[in-house]
Design a protein around this motif. Structure first.
Motif, PDB file in Angstrom:
ATOM      1  N   PRO A  38     -13.081  11.561  -1.060  1.00  0.00           N
ATOM      2  CA  PRO A  38     -13.175  10.287   0.316  1.00  0.00           C
ATOM      3  C   PRO A  38     -12.403   9.154   0.403  1.00  0.00           C
ATOM      4  N   THR A  39     -12.560   8.356   0.459  1.00  0.00           N
ATOM      5  CA  THR A  39     -11.593   7.146   0.674  1.00  0.00           C
ATOM      6  C   THR A  39     -12.727   6.162   1.725  1.00  0.00           C
ATOM      7  N   HIS A  40     -12.669   4.717   0.645  1.00  0.00           N
ATOM      8  CA  HIS A  40     -13.725   3.752   1.269  1.00  0.00           C
ATOM      9  C   HIS A  40     -12.879   2.384   2.019  1.00  0.00           C
ATOM     10  N   LEU A  41     -12.850   1.440   3.352  1.00  0.00           N
ATOM     11  CA  LEU A  41     -11.979   1.049   3.349  1.00  0.00           C
ATOM     12  C   LEU A  41     -13.578   0.178   3.703  1.00  0.00           C
ATOM     13  N   ALA A  42     -12.929  -1.354   3.787  1.00  0.00           N
ATOM     14  CA  ALA A  42     -13.699  -2.382   4.842  1.00  0.00           C
ATOM     15  C   ALA A  42     -12.571  -3.264   5.507  1.00  0.00           C
ATOM     16  N   LEU A  43     -13.578  -2.869   6.261  1.00  0.00           N
ATOM     17  CA  LEU A  43     -12.934  -5.099   7.514  1.00  0.00           C
ATOM     18  C   LEU A  43     -12.625  -5.911   7.107  1.00  0.00           C
ATOM     19  N   VAL A  44     -12.564  -6.998   6.886  1.00  0.00           N
ATOM     20  CA  VAL A  44     -12.105  -8.634   6.404  1.00  0.00           C
ATOM     21  C   VAL A  44     -11.612  -8.893   6.824  1.00  0.00           C
ATOM     22  N   GLY A  55      -6.151  15.299   6.685  1.00  0.00           N
ATOM     23  CA  GLY A  55      -7.935  15.670   6.294  1.00  0.00           C
ATOM     24  C   GLY A  55      -8.446  14.889   5.115  1.00  0.00           C
ATOM     25  N   ARG A  56      -8.334  13.714   5.089  1.00  0.00           N
ATOM     26  CA  ARG A  56      -9.148  13.082   3.953  1.00  0.00           C
ATOM     27  C   ARG A  56     -10.509  12.468   4.997  1.00  0.00           C
ATOM     28  N   VAL A  57     -11.700  12.552   4.207  1.00  0.00           N
ATOM     29  CA  VAL A  57     -12.888  11.332   4.777  1.00  0.00           C
ATOM     30  C   VAL A  57     -12.710   9.989   4.550  1.00  0.00           C
ATOM     31  N   THR A 101     -20.139   2.506  -3.119  1.00  0.00           N
ATOM     32  CA  THR A 101     -19.473   3.051  -3.551  1.00  0.00           C
ATOM     33  C   THR A 101     -18.566   1.274  -2.975  1.00  0.00           C
ATOM     34  N   PRO A 102     -17.960   0.550  -3.957  1.00  0.00           N
ATOM     35  CA  PRO A 102     -16.690  -0.692  -3.457  1.00  0.00           C
ATOM     36  C   PRO A 102     -16.000   0.199  -2.859  1.00  0.00           C
ATOM     37  N   PRO A 103     -14.786  -0.862  -1.564  1.00  0.00           N
ATOM     38  CA  PRO A 103     -14.052  -0.442  -0.766  1.00  0.00           C
ATOM     39  C   PRO A 103     -12.957   0.051  -2.170  1.00  0.00           C
ATOM     40  N   ASP A 104     -11.747   1.104  -1.662  1.00  0.00           N
ATOM     41  CA  ASP A 104     -11.370   1.334  -2.317  1.00  0.00           C
ATOM     42  C   ASP A 104      -9.859   0.496  -1.624  1.00  0.00           C
ATOM     43  N   VAL A 105      -9.787   0.580  -0.276  1.00  0.00           N
ATOM     44  CA  VAL A 105      -8.959  -0.380   0.229  1.00  0.00           C
ATOM     45  C   VAL A 105      -9.719  -1.255   0.892  1.00  0.00           C
ATOM     46  N   ILE A 106      -8.874  -2.927   1.156  1.00  0.00           N
ATOM     47  CA  ILE A 106      -9.517  -3.677   1.950  1.00  0.00           C
ATOM     48  C   ILE A 106      -8.213  -3.774   3.402  1.00  0.00           C
ATOM     49  N   VAL A 107      -8.799  -3.989   4.415  1.00  0.00           N
ATOM     50  CA  VAL A 107      -7.807  -3.977   5.473  1.00  0.00           C
ATOM     51  C   VAL A 107      -8.535  -5.349   5.558  1.00  0.00           C
ATOM     52  N   GLY A 140      -1.797   1.170  17.220  1.00  0.00           N
ATOM     53  CA  GLY A 140      -1.485   1.240  15.786  1.00  0.00           C
ATOM     54  C   GLY A 140      -2.302   1.850  14.501  1.00  0.00           C
ATOM     55  N   ILE A 141      -3.246   2.253  15.365  1.00  0.00           N
ATOM     56  CA  ILE A 141      -4.223   2.582  14.613  1.00  0.00           C
ATOM     57  C   ILE A 141      -4.010   3.981  13.746  1.00  0.00           C
ATOM     58  N   GLU A 142      -2.802   4.734  13.543  1.00  0.00           N
ATOM     59  CA  GLU A 142      -2.861   6.038  13.687  1.00  0.00           C
ATOM     60  C   GLU A 142      -1.735   5.030  11.946  1.00  0.00           C
ATOM     61  N   ASP A 143      -1.058   4.422  12.182  1.00  0.00           N
ATOM     62  CA  ASP A 143       0.019   3.828  10.911  1.00  0.00           C
ATOM     63  C   ASP A 143      -1.700   2.888  10.054  1.00  0.00           C
ATOM     64  N   LEU A 144      -2.038   2.644  10.300  1.00  0.00           N
ATOM     65  CA  LEU A 144      -3.310   1.869   9.940  1.00  0.00           C
ATOM     66  C   LEU A 144      -3.464   2.678   8.550  1.00  0.00           C
ATOM     67  N   VAL A 145      -4.167   4.138   9.222  1.00  0.00           N
ATOM     68  CA  VAL A 145      -4.978   5.103   8.900  1.00  0.00           C
ATOM     69  C   VAL A 145      -3.638   5.711   7.600  1.00  0.00           C
ATOM     70  N   VAL A 146      -2.595   5.682   7.883  1.00  0.00           N
ATOM     71  CA  VAL A 146      -1.467   6.724   7.156  1.00  0.00           C
ATOM     72  C   VAL A 146      -1.215   5.170   6.462  1.00  0.00           C
ATOM     73  N   GLN A 147      -1.430   4.149   6.096  1.00  0.00           N
ATOM     74  CA  GLN A 147      -0.686   3.425   4.952  1.00  0.00           C
ATOM     75  C   GLN A 147      -2.113   3.646   4.262  1.00  0.00           C
ATOM     76  N   ALA A 148      -3.205   3.222   4.758  1.00  0.00           N
ATOM     77  CA  ALA A 148      -4.396   3.103   3.705  1.00  0.00           C
ATOM     78  C   ALA A 148      -4.372   4.208   3.198  1.00  0.00           C
ATOM     79  N   GLU A 149      -4.357   5.184   3.950  1.00  0.00           N
ATOM     80  CA  GLU A 149      -4.664   6.198   2.404  1.00  0.00           C
ATOM     81  C   GLU A 149      -3.551   5.954   1.905  1.00  0.00           C
ATOM     82  N   ALA A 150      -1.386   5.686   1.713  1.00  0.00           N
ATOM     83  CA  ALA A 150      -1.583   5.737   1.166  1.00  0.00           C
ATOM     84  C   ALA A 150      -1.343   4.837  -0.493  1.00  0.00           C
ATOM     85  N   LEU A 151      -1.951   3.688   0.053  1.00  0.00           N
ATOM     86  CA  LEU A 151      -2.564   3.093  -0.810  1.00  0.00           C
ATOM     87  C   LEU A 151      -3.652   3.371  -2.469  1.00  0.00           C
ATOM     88  N   ALA A 152      -4.510   4.414  -1.348  1.00  0.00           N
ATOM     89  CA  ALA A 152      -5.912   4.462  -1.949  1.00  0.00           C
ATOM     90  C   ALA A 152      -4.764   5.544  -3.236  1.00  0.00           C
TER      91      ALA A 152
END
Ligand SMILES: Nc1nc2c(ncn2[C@@H]2O[C@H](COP(=O)(O)OP(=O)(O)OP(=O)(O)O)[C@@H](O)[C@H]2O)c(=O)[nH]1
Ligand SMILES: [Mg+2]
Lengths: 102, 624
Positions: free
Chosen positions: B8-14, B55-57, B91-97, B162-174
């Motif tokens: 699982p990945t953790h995102l934070a919106l900043v 399929g990632r949470v 858990t600290p965020p893995d990726v910051i948006v 643009g939501i799917e794109d955002l998820v894809v990018q964040a996942e790739a970064l993670a």
């Protein structure tokens, strides 16, 4: 009021002035941000102003002012609009390209 | 394809305030957190979950907006701690948006440079891209991405673009970028200046000024912020709202009222068992029904507040009132918590978190419950429609609406007076500076408004079902049992527990003109103000032996209460601290029992004094 807190305000060139005394319509560029001790320590106020975009080189225009004591003022700061009281605006020196009614 | 082995990945919106972080959060996770057009809507962290197409949470946290990680107020501290991973047990965020308003990039670019120092991978979401396109703003996305060293996605959060794109990018970064070293420290003034010039350089390189810049906001402001006209318009808006609460709601409320009378009648005929019939008709229908009648009014209040919040007018009202609020020792920003308190004091008190100076904030919290919250409407409306004649004064103003407006005014003015006393007598510290962004006007989103209204309806019905209903069964039982002794002469209810308790406390409240029914209604009324009305409904229905049940409470009040008593009850409710939930929130927001206790005591004292003065004054005028 707080102008006294800025020692060199008097020696600023003629086409510059403090935002705190600018009238509606005044337009120009911020040339100096230097705060003074008030409700907040000078250094803290300065950082807050900077973080909100009041930084040297930013374009500024006075859009509106309040009824009582012409306070607060609404300014256009680059691409955003900000409300600020004249008291804190005394920390901001601007150089006018047009001074409105001055 | 679902792969449960993906971690699982953790995102934070900043991001800066009012850039659409919560709108994005809602679009990502399907939540319904509050979105509105002013800075400082979100004041606490909110978590949500989604499953990515692979399929990632993904856990997402929405955070309060900020101009800097150097937190100044309690809400910004939440953001700083979440970003730096300082929150215990989290858990600290893995990726910051990093969420940006695409039409106002300079400040967020500086924030992005600060975020970079934290060492966590981040993606820049250029939100409000619809507006940027409409303005013909040209942004060199590739260049910008290279300059800041992070991928960029463009989004329109409110349209879920643009939501799917955002998820894809964040996942790739993670997956690809491990967290680097955290070298963040509080920047000095010089460092902030330096970051600004860097941001400015990037802007020059990658962003071209809009071809059709927004001039509408300036034009609207030029009317709404006129020194004199602005204040007149603001008062007119407030006046219309509070008139509407009364005049628009009445037809619907009457309809609901008639419905409950009909229902009571019907049940009264069908159910033959005496005790059961009394429970259903007197306890439930008369009690709960007397509160449900006020749903239309509550919806109207919320509707107007939502419009003000969504359009961008809130910040303007704060601007117009800054000096006036300053006289009372309040911070200009206090206007927003105080206006929200007209819906309900609880979110109002929480939104005081945007005020960083402690005394400014506490003063705002202490007076927030004096604002006329929607739970007071049932009490006010009941008394007004029973005792104030429905006629027109000065040609166009409805007298009942005028009294309602007066009650709103009384709450507001007494709040300002209390603030004045607190700030001039107890805390004579200077207020923090008033620096506030004035957002671009937007047409309120119909969907957003309707959704929010619907949520309010659900909350209201929920309360009716979960708090008022059980309480009414209790009140019914207390006012029915025990039965009067053989050969009793007085009304049966006088011998019941409720009768006994009511008669026992009534002497305390006799000086302010309360009868025993009102006295006892105050007790369950502690749960929430409108419960007092429900209690009166039940008690009078049980006590009303000849009535076939379902008699309308308004008529009973009109025939049994004097005007002086009614006005005294109104005065009591302007001040009464009758809401346990509010006291609970104050305890949470101030970390202790001191301030809720202070609040309770001062409001109680004011309530008694105000009711006393009103009652005596009304008697002197011959309204007894
Ligand atoms: N046109 C347009 N409006 C948007 C978009 N995203 C958000 N908004 C509007 O922008 C305003 C602010 O949205 P929020 O989601 O509350 O902003 P926020 O960043 O959470 O604000 P804070 O919690 O105060 O920091 C609301 O009026 C939204 O309807 C977008 O992509 N396009
Ligand atoms: Mg938000």
């Amino acid at each position: 009021m707080s102008e006294a807190a800025l020692p060199d305000a008097a020696v600023a060139p003629a086409d510059t002035g403090l935002l705190s005394i600018a009238r509606v319509g005044a337009r120009g560029v911020i040339t100096r941000v230097s705060a003074f001790d008030g409700a907040l320590p000078a250094e803290e106020l300065e950082r807050r102003l900077l973080e909100l975009g009041f930084v040297e080189g930013a374009r500024i225009e006075v859009l509106e002012e309040g009824l009582f004591g012409r306070d607060p003022i609404a300014v256009k700061l680059d691409d955003m609009r900000v409300a600020i009281r004249r008291r804190e605006a005394a920390a901001i020196l601007m150089s006018y390209d047009s001074r409105a009614d001055a | 394809m679902t792969d449960s082995s993906l971690a699982p990945t953790h995102l934070a919106l900043v991001g800066n305030p009012n850039t659409g972080k919560t709108a994005l959060f809602n679009a990502l996770t399907g939540s319904r957190q509050k979105v509105a057009n002013y800075a400082g809507v979100t004041v606490e962290r909110k978590e949500g979950v989604l499953t990515s197409p692979s399929g990632r949470v993904i856990h997402v946290v929405d955070l309060p907006g900020t101009y800097s990680l150097r937190a100044r107020s309690p809400d910004e501290a939440v953001t700083r701690d979440a970003v730096l991973g300082r929150l215990a047990g989290e858990t600290p965020p893995d990726v910051i948006v990093c969420v940006a308003d695409a039409t106002n990039l300079r400040l967020v670019l500086r924030l992005a440079l600060e975020l970079k120092q934290v060492g966590r991978p981040f993606v820049l979401a250029l939100n409000m891209f619809d507006i940027a396109q409409r303005q013909g703003l040209r942004i060199d996305l590739e260049g910008l991405s290279r300059e800041i060293g992070a991928p960029i996605v463009t989004t329109v959060a409110t349209r879920k673009r643009g939501i799917e794109d955002l998820v894809v990018q964040a996942e790739a970064l993670a997956g690809s970028m491990p967290a680097g070293e955290n070298v963040w420290h509080e920047p000095s003034a010089e460092e902030i200046r330096h970051a600004h010039s860097e941001a400015q350089r990037i802007m020059r390189a990658c962003v071209r000024a809009p071809e059709r810049p927004d001039t509408l906001t300036s034009r609207i402001d030029h009317v709404l912020l006129q020194p004199v006209a602005g204040l007149v318009i603001l008062s007119a808006i407030m006046f219309v709202i509070f008139q509407a609460v009364f005049s628009w709601a009445t037809p619907v409320a009457d309809l609901i009222d008639a419905g409950f009378v009909l229902l009571g009648d019907l049940v009264g005929r069908v159910v033959t068992h005496d005790l059961l019939r009394s429970l259903l008709v007197d306890g439930l229908i008369a009690g709960v029904g007397s509160v449900l009648v006020f749903l239309p009014q509550i919806i109207i209040v919320f509707f107007f507040i939502l419009l003000l919040e969504d359009s961008g007018y809130m910040a303007r009202a704060a601007f117009l009132l800054d000096r006036l609020m300053g006289v009372a020792g309040l911070h200009g920003r206090a206007f927003i918590p105080l206006l929200s308190s007209h819906a309900c004091a609880i979110p109002g008190i929480m939104s005081a978190r945007v005020i960083d100076q402690k005394h400014d904030r506490l003063t705002t919290i202490l007076i927030a419950p004096l604002m006329t919250c929607s739970a007071r409407l049932p009490v006010y409306t009941l008394i007004i429609s029973a005792l104030i004649p429905n006629r027109t004064v000065w040609g166009f103003i409805n007298l009942q609406g005028l009294v309602m407006f007066g009650l709103y005014g009384a709450g507001l003015v007494s709040g300002l007076v209390v603030a004045f006393i607190i700030r001039r007598v107890f805390w004579r510290t200077a207020s923090e500076p008033f620096l506030m962004e004035l957002p671009t006007y937007k047409a309120p989103e119909v969907r957003n408004v309707l959704l929010n209204l619907w949520q309010r309806v659900v909350i209201f019905l929920n309360r009716a079902g979960r708090i008022i209903l059980p309480l009414m069964i209790l009140v019914w039982a207390l006012s029915t049992f025990p039965y009067p002794p053989e050969g009793a002469t007085g009304p049966a209810i006088d011998y019941s527990f409720a009768g006994m308790i009511g008669h026992f406390i009534q002497p305390l409240l006799a000086p302010i003109g309360f009868n025993w029914q009102m006295s006892i209604a105050l007790i369950p009324g502690m749960a929430a103000r409108e419960v007092a009305v429900a209690t009166l409904g039940t008690i009078y229905a049980v006590g009303d032996v000849d009535g076939a049940g379902g008699a309308v409470l308004t008529q009973i009040v009109a025939s049994q209460w004097s005007l002086a008593t009614g006005l005294s009850f109104l005065a009591w409710y302007v001040f009464a601290p009758q809401c346990v939930a509010t006291l609970g929130v104050v305890k949470r927001e101030t970390n202790g029992w001191t301030w809720p206790t202070v609040m309770f005591v001062y409001m109680f004292a004011l309530a008694y004094l105000a009711a006393l003065a009103t009652y005596r004054g009304a008697l002197a005028l011959g309204w007894g």
